[in-house]
Scaffold this motif. Structure first.
Motif, short mmCIF file in Angstrom:
data_model
loop_
_atom_site.label_atom_id
_atom_site.label_comp_id
_atom_site.label_asym_id
_atom_site.label_seq_id
_atom_site.Cartn_x
_atom_site.Cartn_y
_atom_site.Cartn_z
N GLU A 181 -2.38 -2.01 5.02
CA GLU A 181 -3.25 -0.92 4.60
C GLU A 181 -3.49 0.09 5.72
OE1 GLU A 181 -7.38 -0.34 2.07
OE2 GLU A 181 -7.02 -2.23 3.10
N ASP B 86 -2.87 8.64 -3.04
CA ASP B 86 -2.73 7.20 -2.91
C ASP B 86 -1.95 6.64 -4.08
OD1 ASP B 86 -4.12 6.86 -0.50
OD2 ASP B 86 -6.04 6.86 -1.52
N TYR C 200 0.87 -1.17 0.00
CA TYR C 200 0.00 0.00 0.00
C TYR C 200 0.91 1.22 0.00
CZ TYR C 200 -3.29 -3.60 1.22
OH TYR C 200 -4.05 -4.74 1.20
#
Length: 170
Positions: A58, A77, A4
């Motif tokens: 995450e 992101d 992530y």
């Protein structure tokens, strides 16, 4: 393994400042082992260097995103491209002095080493003088260190620790 990632755009113009930012963020955020911190060149009307941080969980990425945004950083992101230049990666801190290629590969997250102008890979016993500045780059999902021949039959990473700025002698 799924990673992530978050990308931070601090409006940086050079790699040295981006390296410093990555180290500062890693220390301030107390990032877990296994983090990857990379630089990415952004071209276009506003050329700059952005940094990405990739973690295995995450929830850690969400925490990093929230804390960086709270500090006023522009955060997104994911990563801007798949070819980041790794500054932080597992084993980066032990790549010191002169090591064999086999030692580099076993001690770090680097998947392979290539040598400019050479066909094939260097022998596992070939020696690499790290100069304490080893910046592999992501290529097709592998972390690849590009090296070049040096004095005495050794290799050195292609990227030098203190490059001379363009036009420095003018």
């Amino acid at each position: 393994m799924t990673r992530y990632a978050v990308t931070v755009d601090a409006g940086l113009r050079d790699l040295r400042a981006a390296d410093h930012l990555l180290r500062t963020l890693a220390a301030e955020l107390a990032l877990p082992q296994g983090v990857f911190g990379c630089t990415h060149l952004v071209r276009g009307e506003r050329p700059r260097v952005v940094v990405s941080l990739a973690v295995e969980e995450e929830t850690v990425a969400a925490d990093v995103r929230e804390r960086l945004a709270a500090q006023g950083h522009e955060v997104a992101d994911g990563v801007p491209d798949p070819v980041g230049r790794a500054v932080l990666y597992p084993g980066a801190d032990v790549l010191r002095g002169t090591m064999t290629i086999a030692e580099v590969l076993s001690a770090s997250a680097i998947d392979r080493v290539t040598v400019l102008g050479a066909a094939g890979r260097p022998a596992p016993e070939a020696r690499l003088t790290t100069r304490e500045h080893v910046r592999p780059q992501w290529q097709d999902g592998q972390l690849v260190l590009t090296a070049m021949p040096a004095v005495g039959g050794t290799l050195v990473p292609f990227e030098v620790p203190d490059p001379t700025p363009c036009c420095a002698d003018h």
